[in-house]
Structure formats: C-alpha cells, structure tokens
Design a protein around this motif. Structure first.
Motif, PDB file in Angstrom:
ATOM      1  N   PHE A   1       0.885  -1.317   0.020  1.00 11.70           N
ATOM      2  CA  PHE A   1      -0.187   0.175   0.015  1.00 11.70           C
ATOM      3  C   PHE A   1       0.671   1.328  -0.032  1.00 11.70           C
ATOM      4  CE2 PHE A   1      -2.436  -2.965   3.069  1.00 11.70           C
ATOM      5  CZ  PHE A   1      -3.132  -3.447   1.861  1.00 11.70           C
ATOM      6  N   THR A   2       2.077   1.100  -0.548  1.00  8.08           N
ATOM      7  CA  THR A   2       2.986   2.416  -0.621  1.00  8.08           C
ATOM      8  C   THR A   2       2.336   3.525  -1.291  1.00  8.08           C
ATOM      9  OG1 THR A   2       4.849   0.623  -0.393  1.00  8.08           O
ATOM     10  CG2 THR A   2       5.349   2.855  -1.079  1.00  8.08           C
ATOM     11  N   THR A   3       1.945   3.443  -2.453  1.00  9.82           N
ATOM     12  CA  THR A   3       1.298   4.446  -3.206  1.00  9.82           C
ATOM     13  C   THR A   3       0.300   5.290  -2.434  1.00  9.82           C
ATOM     14  OG1 THR A   3       1.744   3.344  -5.167  1.00  9.82           O
ATOM     15  CG2 THR A   3      -0.072   5.292  -5.069  1.00  9.82           C
ATOM     16  N   THR A   4      -0.649   4.542  -1.787  1.00  6.03           N
ATOM     17  CA  THR A   4      -1.727   5.160  -0.911  1.00  6.03           C
ATOM     18  C   THR A   4      -1.246   5.840   0.191  1.00  6.03           C
ATOM     19  OG1 THR A   4      -3.287   3.236  -1.649  1.00  6.03           O
ATOM     20  CG2 THR A   4      -3.910   4.457   0.314  1.00  6.03           C
ATOM     21  N   LEU A   5      -0.281   5.049   0.972  1.00 10.03           N
ATOM     22  CA  LEU A   5       0.515   5.809   2.226  1.00 10.03           C
ATOM     23  C   LEU A   5       1.125   6.920   1.753  1.00 10.03           C
ATOM     24  CD1 LEU A   5       1.936   2.458   3.840  1.00 10.03           C
ATOM     25  CD2 LEU A   5       0.109   4.066   4.683  1.00 10.03           C
ATOM     26  N   ARG A   6       1.812   6.865   0.723  1.00  3.95           N
ATOM     27  CA  ARG A   6       2.387   8.481   0.142  1.00  3.95           C
ATOM     28  C   ARG A   6       1.414   9.229  -0.105  1.00  3.95           C
ATOM     29  NH1 ARG A   6       7.615   8.853  -2.054  1.00  3.95           N
ATOM     30  NH2 ARG A   6       7.752   6.683  -2.082  1.00  3.95           N
TER      31      ARG A   6
END
Length: 558
Positions: A207-212
């Motif tokens: 979920f790196t994109t969402t967290l970013r």
C-alpha cells in the motif's frame, strides 16, 4: 476455495440496520489472525496477499465505517469537505461507494489547534470522513503484521496496551536490587510533524502509493494551503501506527532481544549494553543505565543517531538525565526512590493533581447557581475518571488531600449561594454526614469520593503478547474481563456483566476496556417493562441503536 477470495456472506446486507456485527467482526478477526501467524512464520508473500484481501473485504469496510462514524470521539467532526456521516443512510451510501484503493486520491487535511498544558498550541490535522474510513481499512490490514514485530516495551497506541503498562514496566525494571539507577528522561521534538517520509515508506512495502498520498496530501488552514514534506498529521487514524513503525528498533539498539525475538532482561545484555533498558510510550521514552557516563557517552548518542535517520531529534527542553532518588515524571506519574532504604514509589504527578483541582474550582466558579444535582452529575465522571487513572499507584495520600481540597471548594460554593443562612443550615441542606461531609441531593445523586477508590496492583501485559495471536485467545479474554470489571463502578452493571460473561447481549462480542456500554431494557418501559435487573442488559451503543432502528424508535441521527 481460494484462500485469498472474499467470503460471499459479506455481501448479503441491504441496509445498515441489517448488518450482523458478530459475523462481521469474526470475519475481520479471522483474517487478522492469519496475517499475524504468517508474519511470525516469515511467509511474506502470504502476508501481502492476506493484507490485500482484508483491504478489499466487505466486513473490514463496514467495521471501519462504524469505527469512524459511530465509535470515535471525532465522529461529528468534518474535514475540508464538510461531510459528517451521522445517519444510517449516510453510512450505507458511503459503503456503497466501494471504498477501493484503486484510483483513490485523498483530500488535504483541515488544520486546527488545541491548547497544551504549557500554554502553547498543538497542531491537529483532520482528514475528511471518507479519508479516515480509508485509513481505518488500511490500518486493520497493517496492524496485525506490525504487532508481531514491535518490541516488547513499546506501549503507546497499540491494541491491548495502555499507559499503566509503560509505567508498570518502568517500576518493575527499576525496583530490583541490582537495577540501574540513572535515567534518561527523553522526549522527541515534534515527532508526528517531522518524521521523514522516505525511511518510513521503505519499511512499508505494501500500500506504498496510498500511504505516500496520505503523507503528501497537504494541510488546509484559514486562507492557506501547505504541502506536507514530512510528518504524519496528528488526527489521522493511521498516524499512530506509522509513528510506531518509524520508531520501532529503539530497544534493539541495546541488545534487548534474543535471536528469536524474545525480550531479554537488561541484566543479561552483553558488553556496554548491560543494564540498559528502553521503555517507550509513543514519542515519550525513558532509558535506564548503571551510570550517568553510560547515558551521556553511549546511550544518548546512539538514540540521537537512530532518530536522525528518521528526521527526528530530542527536545533539549524536555530531555534530561536524573538519578532515581531525584525522580522524574512520565505520563502523569512521578517515579522516585524515597527514604534511606530507597523504596521506589510511583505517585501522581504534582502538576497533574493541581490541574485536576483547578478544573473543579473553575467549574464551580462558573456554575454558582446551577442545581446541585446537575453539579454532581457533571463532576462525578471527572473525579471518577481521574481517580481511576491513578488507582494503580501509591495514591492513597493524594486522594485524601484532593478530597479535602474538593470539600473546601464545595463548602465555599454552597455558602456563597446562601449568604444569609447559617453554617448549620448550609450543612444540612447540601452535605451528608458520613464521617466526612459529602455533597449530595437526597434520593437523587451523591458526589464521588476519590479516596474511596481502591488502590489495586496493575498486571502488565506479558512480553510481546498481542491480541492478534490466535494462541492467546484465553489470555486476552480474561485480561479484558478483569479490566472492564475494574472500570465498572455500579454494582448493578457489574452483576449484568458477570451474567453476560462480559459480552454484548445483542451481538455477543466481548466488551473491551474503555469502550462505551449502554443499558437496554428487554421489554421497553413504554410497553410495560420494569426497572428490575431481569429486564435489563448491557449492549454496545451501535447495537442499541440498531435494535431501535429496526422497530422505528431510534432517532435518525446518532
């Protein structure tokens, strides 16, 4: 059946009132336990697949909506879009939007400020209602993984752990004959506002994109927009978890774990780490060591290097090195060794006691003519909550002093209301002779006595035990029962809890500490129901509302 496909039973609901919360909770819990177990087995691909499954799961989305719009204190607080989901129809409409991470773009947070004890203001970022729900969905998937990885003496903002666990850990660590006597009482300067995004995201491969996008969403205030290049805004549901992920590893700096992850006692640490212990609650932590030199030349430099890699630094104003005979404050408690024999005591912090007394005085000054019963109903939760917070430390003398100060304020308040009446008349009108005059309204209400709160020993959570560990269900069931029982002051409620085995009478889900519990009449009073114990039961607030929504008696907004 493919283990990474969602159960079809999750899609059977047609309205908010139809939801079976017991089944919903069980579906989420089962997946979270699988994530925890896969993490302990280091099956990383399985962990990732299960996390993606949980984020897509209908049950997780429903629980996230309930948590944000019905349980949290900020449920009626809107973000920049002005949306508040305070009706069953609004919640169901939000659920029908899909709440998918695919193509999802969060909105900036709304900046507000709340006052701090030192007169300064703390910035708070309030995401929109939908963004908070999305954060709760992702948090439910990430938390079980990190609960199996977090260190044993990390206590802040974690399920099943509280401030008393941290305070008790310090007391236990420093109360041994051979324990370290020097303490680095540390505080991180602006922790939530300054965490470096890149090192944090490097530890979160899913979920790196969402967290970013959440971290970079920006802040909107009165007449301005500010980008967020660092920090996790306080007020976001996922922010405490991200802060704990960023700070994870402090204990391991000092040889605090065996190779298999089990915690190691400070006396068993090797080399220069011997006798060093780290106890952390969110961004507040203490480090104990045998000598001042070890703290100054070894422990503090290592911690500062650890924090620097994460964009953080210690607060010079709040960080100091002290001997245990001098004492230090932590989470509202004062921990110190007293007397020639060096008895370690944990007592209420003086400043917090004075703040409590002043709050009561301010209320009485502002309500000089308020009916007595209303004053009692307003002050009782304040006094009871404050006393319950300190009931697990050496607070007996403090409770007695607070009660005396409380009586003096109430006596002056009562006398001021009747300047032409004698003291005897005022005493008979407002106070009950029970060994120490107690403010009361005959037959209606009586003021809580702080010194009647029993002092009990708090049982700290064992090691790295987590509520997500399926092997520890019995341990956590009993622990929750004990904690909920300690929080319950009314005998009738305690009897109902025991009769219901500490579970909600409607959904049969176990009550958790700190959770709101409401009284429900099995046969409604309007239909001839009585106030007898046999006609009462304890339920969750949302279960209570759902019951009355079905029979048309519940108000639309709740």
């Amino acid at each position: 059946m493919n283990p990474f496909i969602e159960r079809t039973e999750d899609h059977l609901y047609t309205t908010w009132a139809d939801i079976n919360w017991h089944n919903v909770g069980e579906n989420v819990r089962r997946l979270q336990e699988r994530i925890y177990r896969a993490t302990t087995n280091k099956a990383w691909r399985t962990v990732k697949n299960l996390q993606k499954l949980l984020v897509r799961a209908t049950s997780n989305k429903l629980l996230a909506i309930r948590r944000i719009t019905q349980e949290n204190q900020g449920k009626h607080t809107a973000g920049i879009d002005g949306m508040v989901y305070d009706t069953p129809e609004a919640r169901w409409k939000l659920f029908q939007e899909g709440l998918s991470l695919k193509g999802y773009k969060p909105q900036p947070v709304r900046r507000v400020y709340i006052p701090k004890d030192n007169g300064k203001q703390r910035p708070l970022g309030i995401p929109t209602g939908k963004d908070r729900v999305m954060q709760a969905i992702v948090t439910a998937a990430l938390e079980p993984e990190w609960e199996s990885r977090f260190e044993a003496n990390s206590y802040g903002f974690r399920p099943g752990r509280c401030t008393m666990d941290a305070v008790r850990a310090i007391h236990t660590t420093m109360n041994r004959k051979d324990s370290s006597s020097w303490v680095l009482d540390a505080d991180i300067s602006g922790c939530f506002d300054n965490i470096d995004h890149e090192p944090l995201l490097a530890k979160l491969p899913v979920f790196t994109t969402t967290l970013r996008n959440w971290l970079k969403a920006g802040v909107v205030g009165v007449g301005f927009f500010s980008p967020t290049d660092s920090g996790t805004p306080q007020g976001g549901v996922i922010s405490p978890l991200l802060a704990n992920v960023a700070l994870d590893g402090m204990e391991r700096l000092f040889d605090a774990e065996y190779a298999d992850g089990r915690p190691k006692a400070p006396a068993l640490h090797k080399g220069p780490n011997r006798g060093i212990a780290v106890i952390r609650y969110a961004d507040d932590f203490v480090i104990t060591a045998p000598t001042r030199e070890v703290l100054e030349t070894y422990a503090r430099p290592r911690i500062e290097g650890f924090l620097k890699k994460r964009g953080l630094e210690l607060s010079e104003a709040k960080t100091r090195i002290v001997h245990i005979t001098e004492g230090f404050n932590f989470l509202g408690f004062h921990i110190r060794k007293f007397g020639k024999r060096g008895k370690l005591l944990t007592i209420p912090q003086k400043e917090k006691v004075l703040k409590h007394v002043r709050a009561i005085r301010s209320y009485l000054d502002a309500h000089k003519q308020t009916p007595t019963v209303e004053v009692i109903k307003k002050l009782n939760p304040v006094i009871r909550g404050w006393a319950n917070y300190y009931r697990h430390c050496a607070a007996s003398e403090t409770f007695k002093k607070v009660r005396h100060a409380q009586w003096l304020m109430l006596w002056n308040w009562a006398k001021r209301r009747h300047p032409n009446k004698s003291s005897t008349w005022v005493k008979a009108r407002y106070f009950k002779s029970d060994g120490y005059w107690t403010l009361h309204e005959p037959g209606r209400a009586e003021l809580v006595k702080p010194d009647k709160t029993p002092i009990t020993r708090f049982t700290k959570v064992t090691g790295k035990n987590s509520p997500y560990d399926p092997a520890l269900k019995e341990y956590w069931t009993e622990r929750k029962k004990q904690q909920v029982g300690r929080e319950t002051y009314a005998k009738q409620r305690l009897m109902l809890l025991q009769r219901q085995e500490y579970r909600c009478a409607l959904c049969r889900v176990q009550f958790i500490p700190g959770e709101a519990i409401e009284m429900d009449h099995i046969i409604l009073k309007s239909q001839g129901g009585t106030e007898d114990l046999g006609n009462k039961r304890l339920v969750h607030p949302w279960c209570h509302r759902q019951r009355h929504q079905k029979d048309g008696r519940q108000r639309s907004r709740a």
